[in-house]
Design an enzyme around this catalytic site. Structure first.
Site, PDB file in Angstrom:
ATOM      1  CG  HIS A   1      -1.876  -1.055   1.376  1.00  0.00           C
ATOM      2  ND1 HIS A   1      -1.848  -1.946   2.418  1.00  0.00           N
ATOM      3  CD2 HIS A   1      -2.939  -1.401   0.621  1.00  0.00           C
ATOM      4  CE1 HIS A   1      -2.860  -2.797   2.299  1.00  0.00           C
ATOM      5  NE2 HIS A   1      -3.531  -2.496   1.221  1.00  0.00           N
TER       6      HIS A   1
ATOM      7  CD  GLU B   1       1.681  -4.030 -12.426  1.00  0.00           C
ATOM      8  OE1 GLU B   1       2.553  -4.921 -12.356  1.00  0.00           O
ATOM      9  OE2 GLU B   1       1.879  -2.915 -12.961  1.00  0.00           O
TER      10      GLU B   1
HETATM   11  P1  AMP Z   1      -6.513  -3.855  -0.423  1.00  0.00           P
HETATM   12  O1  AMP Z   1      -6.330  -3.033   0.801  1.00  0.00           O
HETATM   13  O2  AMP Z   1      -6.071  -5.272  -0.294  1.00  0.00           O
HETATM   14  O3  AMP Z   1      -7.903  -3.713  -1.004  1.00  0.00           O
HETATM   15  O4  AMP Z   1      -5.534  -3.238  -1.525  1.00  0.00           O
HETATM   16  C1  AMP Z   1      -5.563  -1.877  -1.836  1.00  0.00           C
HETATM   17  C2  AMP Z   1      -4.684  -1.641  -3.021  1.00  0.00           C
HETATM   18  O5  AMP Z   1      -3.358  -2.061  -2.729  1.00  0.00           O
HETATM   19  C3  AMP Z   1      -5.119  -2.431  -4.280  1.00  0.00           C
HETATM   20  O6  AMP Z   1      -4.926  -1.640  -5.428  1.00  0.00           O
HETATM   21  C4  AMP Z   1      -4.169  -3.609  -4.251  1.00  0.00           C
HETATM   22  O7  AMP Z   1      -3.939  -4.168  -5.541  1.00  0.00           O
HETATM   23  C5  AMP Z   1      -2.913  -2.956  -3.728  1.00  0.00           C
HETATM   24  N1  AMP Z   1      -2.024  -3.961  -3.136  1.00  0.00           N
HETATM   25  C6  AMP Z   1      -2.317  -4.893  -2.205  1.00  0.00           C
HETATM   26  N2  AMP Z   1      -1.244  -5.662  -1.946  1.00  0.00           N
HETATM   27  C7  AMP Z   1      -0.243  -5.207  -2.732  1.00  0.00           C
HETATM   28  C8  AMP Z   1       1.122  -5.580  -2.931  1.00  0.00           C
HETATM   29  N3  AMP Z   1       1.670  -6.605  -2.269  1.00  0.00           N
HETATM   30  N4  AMP Z   1       1.844  -4.892  -3.826  1.00  0.00           N
HETATM   31  C9  AMP Z   1       1.304  -3.866  -4.520  1.00  0.00           C
HETATM   32  N5  AMP Z   1       0.028  -3.444  -4.378  1.00  0.00           N
HETATM   33  C10 AMP Z   1      -0.739  -4.118  -3.496  1.00  0.00           C
END
Ligand code: AMP
Length: 281
Positions: free
Chosen positions: A37, A148
């Site tokens: 994030h 991604e």
């Molecule tokens: P989430 O909080 O899981 O809904 O994720 C929020 C954003 O962070 C989304 O755009 C996810 O794709 C991105 N995200 C989550 N984990 C990762 C990671 N390990 N690397 C890059 N982006 C991430």
């Protein structure tokens, strides 16, 4: 850094920025922030004047029996991490404001949700598209950053933005991994130390598929079988799906002749994890 809870206040803040000619970048998250994030926030800084991080565990993207009630949350910790990563605003609306009584309007898509996670989580992307469209209206960003790691989500959001004429540039950021290769995820915090070891199998299976492809194996079914065997050799794992598909249409490909996405969803104990990799010939 300022914390905004009210949708009205969020709009007023955005209106002010836009009047001053400032570019607003939105990083939508469900919180329990990790370095994935934070990389999105740092990427965001490069694309605009103000970075808004939304933290909202969106109930409409969780199905019955999924982990909405146990999804990890720690706002205090998130505020500090986001501040250090250079966020200007944390936007944490209440669920009852986002979904007022009688809420009955959803966004859907015909084709892309009919693959990968959409098959095992019916309605999930309907909830994702709806909340992202609502956040776009509330925050009025010119740029939004998505990871991604959620490959299908990214494809679906790009499609939605084009189809519904959102004047927002979508920027993607590569998956951020732990030093041993495990893709960072808020859900990793729910893994026991034994499960954490088994979770490594996701990345190992993806890496191994690329290695086999380099050695000349282009048949998807063989690569998927090998990945399945590798993952199931780790204790506590079960396979939700492993697919090799076209990066644009997400249709399965049977023989790899160009870039293809290997995407997988695996349960380690009760924790569902996803990962993906672009396989290249
Ligand atoms: P989430 O909080 O899981 O809904 O994720 C929020 C954003 O962070 C989304 O755009 C996810 O794709 C991105 N995200 C989550 N984990 C990762 C990671 N390990 N690397 C890059 N982006 C991430």
């Amino acid at each position: 850094m300022e914390i905004i809870k009210s949708i009205k206040e969020m709009r007023l803040w955005s209106d002010g920025c836009r009047r001053r000619g400032q570019t607003i970048v939105l990083v939508p998250t469900m919180g329990y922030l990790h370095d994935g994030h934070l990389s999105l926030m740092r990427e965001g800084r490069r694309h605009g004047d103000k970075v808004v991080v939304s933290i909202f565990v969106n109930p409409t993207q969780f199905g019955p029996g999924e982990d909405l009630s146990t999804y990890p949350r720690d706002l205090e910790r998130d505020f500090n991490l986001a501040k250090d990563a250079g966020a200007d605003i944390i936007f944490t609306p209440n669920a009852w404001d986002v979904y007022p009584q009688g809420f009955d309007t959803f966004i859907n898509q015909e084709k892309l949700p009919d693959h990968l996670c959409g098959l095992s989580r019916p309605g999930h992307f309907k909830g994702v598209m709806t909340v992202v469209a609502k956040l776009f209206h509330m925050v009025a960003p010119q740029v939004a950053i998505f990871g991604e790691k959620d490959f299908q989500q990214l494809a679906i959001i790009r499609r939605m933005v084009t189809d519904l004429n959102f004047d927002i540039q979508i920027i993607s950021h590569p998956t951020v991994r732990e030093s041993d290769g495990l893709a960072m995820s808020s859900r990793n915090s729910k893994l026991s130390s034994e499960q954490r070891k088994s979770a490594l199998s996701l990345n190992l299976a993806l890496q191994n598929a690329q290695k086999l492809l380099n050695e000349g194996e282009t048949r998807s079914d063989r690569l998927i079988q090998t990945a399945t065997d590798l993952i199931l050799s780790y204790p506590g794992t079960s396979v939700d799906y492993i697919h090799i598909c076209d990066p644009d249409s997400l249709e399965n490909v049977s023989t790899i002749t160009g870039p293809a996405v290997m995407a997988l969803a695996i349960k380690v104990g009760p924790v569902r994890l996803i990962d993906n990799m672009i396989l290249t010939t």
